[in-house]
Design a protein around this motif. Structure first.
Motif, short mmCIF file in Angstrom:
data_model
loop_
_atom_site.label_atom_id
_atom_site.label_comp_id
_atom_site.label_asym_id
_atom_site.label_seq_id
_atom_site.Cartn_x
_atom_site.Cartn_y
_atom_site.Cartn_z
N THR A 157 0.83 -1.21 0.00
CA THR A 157 0.00 0.00 0.00
C THR A 157 0.86 1.26 0.00
OG1 THR A 157 -1.70 -1.21 1.22
CG2 THR A 157 -1.87 1.18 1.21
N ILE A 158 1.88 1.26 0.84
CA ILE A 158 2.71 2.47 0.95
C ILE A 158 3.51 2.68 -0.35
CG2 ILE A 158 4.57 3.58 2.27
CD1 ILE A 158 3.40 1.99 4.74
N ARG A 159 3.92 1.57 -0.97
CA ARG A 159 4.59 1.70 -2.27
C ARG A 159 3.65 2.29 -3.31
NH1 ARG A 159 7.66 -3.97 -2.76
NH2 ARG A 159 9.48 -3.44 -1.50
N LYS A 178 13.85 6.62 -0.48
CA LYS A 178 14.26 5.28 -0.05
C LYS A 178 13.36 4.22 -0.67
CE LYS A 178 16.43 6.33 4.37
NZ LYS A 178 16.02 7.71 4.66
N GLU A 179 13.90 3.03 -0.75
CA GLU A 179 13.15 1.87 -1.20
C GLU A 179 12.22 1.49 -0.03
OE1 GLU A 179 11.72 -1.35 -3.12
OE2 GLU A 179 13.04 0.16 -4.03
N ILE A 180 10.93 1.42 -0.28
CA ILE A 180 10.01 1.12 0.81
C ILE A 180 9.93 -0.38 1.03
CG2 ILE A 180 7.57 1.15 1.46
CD1 ILE A 180 7.49 3.98 0.28
N LEU A 232 12.22 -0.66 6.66
CA LEU A 232 12.09 0.80 6.73
C LEU A 232 10.82 1.18 7.51
CD1 LEU A 232 13.03 3.65 5.89
CD2 LEU A 232 11.66 3.40 3.82
N ILE A 233 9.73 0.49 7.24
CA ILE A 233 8.47 0.82 7.92
C ILE A 233 8.59 0.59 9.43
CG2 ILE A 233 6.04 0.14 8.15
CD1 ILE A 233 6.07 -0.33 5.12
N ILE A 234 9.19 -0.56 9.80
CA ILE A 234 9.36 -0.84 11.23
C ILE A 234 10.27 0.21 11.87
CG2 ILE A 234 10.33 -2.50 12.89
CD1 ILE A 234 9.27 -4.72 11.02
N LEU A 262 3.95 11.20 2.55
CA LEU A 262 4.20 11.18 1.10
C LEU A 262 3.48 12.32 0.39
CD1 LEU A 262 4.12 7.32 0.69
CD2 LEU A 262 6.08 8.78 0.17
N ALA A 263 2.26 12.64 0.83
CA ALA A 263 1.54 13.75 0.20
C ALA A 263 2.29 15.07 0.44
CB ALA A 263 0.12 13.83 0.74
N ASP A 264 2.84 15.23 1.63
CA ASP A 264 3.61 16.45 1.92
C ASP A 264 4.85 16.53 1.03
OD1 ASP A 264 1.78 17.13 3.81
OD2 ASP A 264 3.03 16.62 5.55
N ASP A 265 5.56 15.42 0.93
CA ASP A 265 6.74 15.39 0.07
C ASP A 265 6.35 15.71 -1.38
OD1 ASP A 265 8.65 14.90 1.96
OD2 ASP A 265 8.83 12.75 1.59
N ALA A 266 5.23 15.15 -1.81
CA ALA A 266 4.79 15.36 -3.20
C ALA A 266 4.55 16.84 -3.47
CB ALA A 266 3.53 14.56 -3.49
N GLN A 267 3.96 17.52 -2.49
CA GLN A 267 3.71 18.95 -2.69
C GLN A 267 5.01 19.73 -2.74
OE1 GLN A 267 0.89 19.76 0.49
NE2 GLN A 267 -0.80 19.49 -0.90
N LYS A 268 5.94 19.36 -1.89
CA LYS A 268 7.23 20.07 -1.89
C LYS A 268 7.96 19.87 -3.22
CE LYS A 268 7.92 20.03 3.09
NZ LYS A 268 7.57 18.95 4.02
#
Length: 374
Positions: free
Chosen positions: A259-261, A299-301, A305-307, A356-362
């Motif tokens: 999902t996160i990918r 980073k590769e998700i 990484l999630i943990i 991710l949405a924040d990064d996308a806007q930046k």
């Protein structure tokens, strides 16, 4: 049970969206098909071939690389086939398409208008796209010199196109688009119009597949993805959650990683999309990467990484009964023992989605040079 019902709306992956793209050869059809799917014309494996004289009389499907349930069909131009418009529509299997986009590089031809009239009779939606608009703007600028006014020029082109359609097509909508620079001119407006006029269950399907051409679209994508989180969390709590070392709650790690990918790709933050954006924006890739601030940046998700992010001190997954996630527990009939897993998964996915949405806007602001320091 309450579980069966919501699933139907939310299974975005199972809903097909078929878009018919038509226009004479040389109208910029293939470039539009590629740009819409976020693919470079030079991508030999996946791009629709550009600049080729049209020989095919068959619709050619081009699935979206990240959302394969969205397909753009390159339809042969009516003028290139021997069929009158009504027969042409039967031949290309008219029923298949959710809407049509009729593309022309200059004013719309008799064939385009006839086709629109037929589509109108059949009560489907169609939109006129006037392509290669950046060339026109450049030419006008050279001709007019200091007199040049971009807004005026665009308005003239738009009105000129509409004139040729009036009286035959009900309230014609013409959008001026440059496939090389989608964020300019009318593409964002076309996006908005498509989204407003599609039936509700297809709206999110389109939304997630659209290229990020405005900040607004990034926010809407986030809302569309957010709507699915409660179902994912419920499914995993009721079925697939298992204890994970390093986490305080049972989780379905495979679902989370996938999902996160998917979020990453939908926001154009996977390395392939970032490289493409850097090329289009004419910026070094590192400069785009540098504006991302989340721990996922560049980073590769994967599971580790999630943990790692979840066990870092900044993340608070402790729960209060007032939290939004709790509202859904009675709705899904989730037993108390699974409630922790549900709410933690719910909060985790929301947190990663926000990052991710924040990064996308930046990244978007940087690419368009909107982040000039105050």
């Amino acid at each position: 049970s309450a579980m069966d019902n919501p699933q139907k709306d939310e299974q975005i992956d199972n809903i097909q969206l078929n878009i018919g793209i038509t226009g004479e050869s040389g109208s910029g059809k293939s470039s539009f098909v590629n740009a819409f799917r976020g693919i470079d014309n030079k991508d030999e494996k996946r791009a629709a071939p550009t600049g080729v004289t049209e020989t095919t009389t068959d619709p050619t499907p081009y699935p979206h690389p990240n959302h394969p349930n969205v397909t753009l069909w390159d339809l042969p131009g009516v003028g290139t086939t021997k069929f009158p418009a009504d027969e042409y529509l039967k031949k290309v299997e008219f029923e298949r398409y959710d809407f049509f986009i009729i593309i022309s590089a200059d004013r719309f031809r008799e064939n385009d208008v006839k086709l629109a009239e037929e589509i109108q009779k059949m009560k489907k939606k169609f939109y006129f796209v006037r392509s290669k608009i950046d060339h026109n703007i450049r030419d006008e600028e050279e001709t007019q010199g200091s007199e040049f006014n971009e807004e005026e020029t665009l308005k003239e082109i738009r009105e000129d196109c509409i004139q040729g359609l009036k009286g035959r097509v009900e309230s014609p909508q013409v959008f001026l688009v440059s496939s090389r620079k989608l964020h300019l001119y009318d593409f964002p407006l076309l996006e908005k119009t498509l989204e407003e006029e599609l039936p509700a269950h297809k709206r999110n399907v389109l939304l997630l597949a659209l290229p990020n051409v405005s900040l607004e679209i990034i926010i809407k994508k986030k809302e569309a993805l957010q709507a699915g989180i409660k179902y994912l969390a419920a499914m995993s709590a009721l079925g697939a959650a298992v204890p994970v070392s390093g986490l305080s709650f049972a989780a379905d790690m495979i679902m989370m990683v996938t999902t996160i990918r998917q979020y990453q790709v939908t926001f154009g933050l996977d390395s392939e999309s970032l490289q493409r954006l850097a090329q289009t924006a004419g910026l070094p890739l590192d400069e785009l990467r540098a504006v991302m601030t989340s721990p996922l940046a560049g980073k590769e998700i994967n599971k580790d990484l999630i943990i790692k992010v979840l066990s870092s001190s900044v993340v608070d997954l402790s729960l209060t009964a007032a939290e939004e996630g709790f509202r859904f527990i009675p709705l899904f009939g989730i037993p108390a023992a699974m409630a922790l897993s549900f709410v933690s998964t719910y909060k985790t996915l929301n947190m990663f989605l926000n990052m991710l949405a924040d990064d996308a806007q930046k990244v978007f602001k940087k690419a368009l040079g909107l982040d000039t320091p105050v």
